[in-house]
Design a protein around this motif. Structure first.
Motif, PDB file in Angstrom:
ATOM      1  N   TRP A  36     -11.508  -3.274  -1.581  1.00 49.45           N
ATOM      2  CA  TRP A  36     -11.404  -4.703  -1.873  1.00 49.45           C
ATOM      3  C   TRP A  36     -12.734  -5.286  -2.351  1.00 49.45           C
ATOM      4  CZ3 TRP A  36      -7.627  -7.336  -3.406  1.00 49.45           C
ATOM      5  CH2 TRP A  36      -6.331  -7.011  -3.012  1.00 49.45           C
ATOM      6  N   LEU A  60     -10.525   0.986   2.792  1.00 49.92           N
ATOM      7  CA  LEU A  60      -9.755  -0.090   2.163  1.00 49.92           C
ATOM      8  C   LEU A  60     -10.614  -1.339   2.006  1.00 49.92           C
ATOM      9  CD1 LEU A  60      -6.971  -0.906   1.066  1.00 49.92           C
ATOM     10  CD2 LEU A  60      -6.388  -1.666   3.384  1.00 49.92           C
ATOM     11  N   LYS A  99       0.873  -1.181   0.000  1.00 46.69           N
ATOM     12  CA  LYS A  99       0.000   0.000   0.000  1.00 46.69           C
ATOM     13  C   LYS A  99       0.906   1.225   0.000  1.00 46.69           C
ATOM     14  CE  LYS A  99      -3.724   2.091   2.766  1.00 46.69           C
ATOM     15  NZ  LYS A  99      -4.295   2.162   4.126  1.00 46.69           N
ATOM     16  N   LEU A 112      -2.597   6.061  -1.530  1.00 49.06           N
ATOM     17  CA  LEU A 112      -3.375   5.101  -0.735  1.00 49.06           C
ATOM     18  C   LEU A 112      -2.951   5.077   0.728  1.00 49.06           C
ATOM     19  CD1 LEU A 112      -4.082   1.837  -2.771  1.00 49.06           C
ATOM     20  CD2 LEU A 112      -5.654   3.636  -2.094  1.00 49.06           C
ATOM     21  N   LEU A 140      -1.753   0.203  -4.940  1.00 48.40           N
ATOM     22  CA  LEU A 140      -1.957  -1.103  -4.323  1.00 48.40           C
ATOM     23  C   LEU A 140      -1.374  -2.147  -5.275  1.00 48.40           C
ATOM     24  CD1 LEU A 140      -5.245  -2.201  -2.557  1.00 48.40           C
ATOM     25  CD2 LEU A 140      -3.814  -3.813  -3.805  1.00 48.40           C
TER      26      LEU A 140
END
Length: 217
Positions: free
Chosen positions: A25, A21, A9, A13, A90
């Motif tokens: 995802w 976060l 990360k 970010l 990411l």
């Protein structure tokens, strides 16, 4: 299937919080067409587990997330498929299958390691003495959210380490290594160790470099 993803990360970010976060995802799983498993009840939510919350502003090269899937998928090519679905900053490091019967991911984390680069010049001898004092202390009474606690048992390792070569004029060339407890209800925070050392957080760059799980050393 319980899919375990290790990722870094970086960049912007670093300022994305734990809950956001989680949403990243969830969106990435949909974009990558992963068959996420959802909880039962009136408000189903995807079964996504992040190993440990990372404070805002910290970068990491060792974050871990578990995704529960409705069906098993071949691992071959899956990392590339997921990488194409996540935002810049990411980076997917590994994708593997995890034991579905194992406890929740966040309950398996026992410690975390950090590298702290100091961006301002500092007296090395004085810093070394402060580190030695913290390590030698029997207790370090502090307060978090209005509640007293002892920081000392949460510090497992603390040392000066040589940083990699830095571009001219960037940083002080001083790096502090920390291994801190990261158990539920007993988590050491790098910014609190820095405060105990008299180092302002804004004069540092902090990166989490390793999460240590039950059974690891």
């Amino acid at each position: 299937m319980r899919l375990r993803i290790t990722f870094s990360k970086q960049g912007a970010l670093r300022y994305t919080g734990h809950l956001d976060l989680h949403k990243i995802w969830e969106r990435a799983a949909r974009r990558a067409q992963l068959p996420l498993t959802y909880s039962q009840g009136f408000h189903p939510h995807p079964q996504i587990q992040l190993a440990a919350a990372l404070p805002l502003g910290f970068s990491s090269r060792c974050e871990v997330v578990d995704l529960k899937l409705n069906e098993s998928l071949p691992l071959d090519g899956l990392a590339e498929r997921i990488q194409g679905a996540v935002p810049s900053g990411l980076h997917i490091l590994s994708v593997e299958s995890a034991d579905e019967r194992a406890p929740a991911l966040q309950t398996q984390v026992v410690s975390a390691e950090y590298e702290v680069d100091l961006l301002e010049s500092i007296d090395l001898d004085e810093l070394a003495q402060k580190l030695d004092s913290l390590i030698a202390a029997e207790s370090l009474p502090r307060e978090r959210r209005g509640k007293p606690y002892d920081l000392r048992p949460l510090i497992e390792m603390l040392a000066l380490t040589p940083p990699p070569p830095l571009p001219s004029g960037e940083g002080s060339g001083v790096r502090v290594f920390m291994r801190l407890a990261a158990r539920e209800g007993a988590t050491g925070r790098p910014e609190e160790v820095l405060d105990a050392l008299g180092i302002p957080l804004e004069h540092t760059r902090v990166e989490r470099i390793r999460l240590i799980f039950l059974g690891e050393s």
